[in-house]
Design a protein around this motif. Sequence first.
Motif, PDB file in Angstrom:
ATOM      1  N   THR A 174     -26.244  24.300  61.000  1.00 17.06           N
ATOM      2  CA  THR A 174     -27.050  22.867  61.178  1.00 17.06           C
ATOM      3  C   THR A 174     -25.946  21.823  61.965  1.00 17.06           C
ATOM      4  OG1 THR A 174     -27.891  23.348  59.152  1.00 17.06           O
ATOM      5  CG2 THR A 174     -27.987  21.199  59.949  1.00 17.06           C
ATOM      6  N   GLY A 210     -23.670  17.014  55.146  1.00 16.50           N
ATOM      7  CA  GLY A 210     -24.049  17.739  53.757  1.00 16.50           C
ATOM      8  C   GLY A 210     -23.129  17.143  52.736  1.00 16.50           C
ATOM      9  N   HIS A 225     -17.667  18.021  61.619  1.00 13.10           N
ATOM     10  CA  HIS A 225     -18.483  19.091  61.447  1.00 13.10           C
ATOM     11  C   HIS A 225     -17.427  20.344  62.176  1.00 13.10           C
ATOM     12  CE1 HIS A 225     -21.439  22.448  62.283  1.00 13.10           C
ATOM     13  NE2 HIS A 225     -21.810  22.049  61.407  1.00 13.10           N
ATOM     14  N   GLU A 262     -22.728  24.884  49.578  1.00 14.18           N
ATOM     15  CA  GLU A 262     -23.684  23.869  50.064  1.00 14.18           C
ATOM     16  C   GLU A 262     -23.693  23.664  51.642  1.00 14.18           C
ATOM     17  OE1 GLU A 262     -23.579  21.048  46.264  1.00 14.18           O
ATOM     18  OE2 GLU A 262     -22.178  20.656  48.014  1.00 14.18           O
ATOM     19  N   TRP A 263     -22.363  24.292  52.278  1.00 14.17           N
ATOM     20  CA  TRP A 263     -22.217  24.119  53.634  1.00 14.17           C
ATOM     21  C   TRP A 263     -23.297  24.732  54.632  1.00 14.17           C
ATOM     22  CZ3 TRP A 263     -20.414  21.583  57.454  1.00 14.17           C
ATOM     23  CH2 TRP A 263     -20.059  22.105  58.680  1.00 14.17           C
ATOM     24  N   ARG A 264     -23.700  24.173  55.524  1.00 14.13           N
ATOM     25  CA  ARG A 264     -24.689  24.673  56.593  1.00 14.13           C
ATOM     26  C   ARG A 264     -24.158  24.839  58.210  1.00 14.13           C
ATOM     27  NH1 ARG A 264     -26.045  26.329  52.239  1.00 14.13           N
ATOM     28  NH2 ARG A 264     -27.922  25.662  51.188  1.00 14.13           N
ATOM     29  N   LEU A 273     -18.270  18.308  49.218  1.00 13.75           N
ATOM     30  CA  LEU A 273     -18.985  19.533  50.035  1.00 13.75           C
ATOM     31  C   LEU A 273     -18.437  20.621  49.335  1.00 13.75           C
ATOM     32  CD1 LEU A 273     -21.218  20.232  52.030  1.00 13.75           C
ATOM     33  CD2 LEU A 273     -19.407  20.096  53.636  1.00 13.75           C
TER      34      LEU A 273
END
Length: 190
Positions: free
Chosen positions: A184, A150, A116, A179-181, A175
């Motif tokens: 989160t 993700g 992450h 779409e990347w958060r 990814l």
Amino acid sequence: MTLTTPTLHTPRLRLRPFTDAEAGPLFALHSSTLVMRYWDSPPWSEGSRAERFIAMCRKMAEEGTGARLAIDRASDGAFVGWCGLTGWDSVHRSASLGYCLVEAVWGHGYATEAAHAVLQWAFGTLDLNRVQAETDTRNVASARVLEKIGFVREGTLREECVVDGEVSDTWVFGLLRREWRPSTVPTPAR
């Protein structure tokens, strides 16, 4: 074009450029049959492989093709593995994510936390549009890590690897930036 290898911090980890001091722990990691069972090459059998790996990390950064980061546990500074990007393409704004952690920390969320952090750097600082990752189809734990942060499974490369005579399939994950958060942050396992 060089790529500055960053130092990244998470609640439980510090990701940083490799130093020569990691040669011993890196060799222990990559010589483990259990750690390497789903890898695309056999376990290392000679210590010089670790020195070459560290040299390749430096070369990738100098050439601007990637960055691999040593992962230390913040609480005690112990080396627990590595995570990074390879195949960085600034024109197409893409790269591949990879990670490898010592068995003692499996199941504690460290791979998810480290990946992450690297993705935050990839999409935020490097302005990537796509990050790809691959894993052996038998490595369900690694697939779960990718899905938690993700990634979407995009396909299967049939019989893609042959290691010591054993044939295996590979899942390809992707990814996209949209779409990347980043907010989160995965919750670490306790």
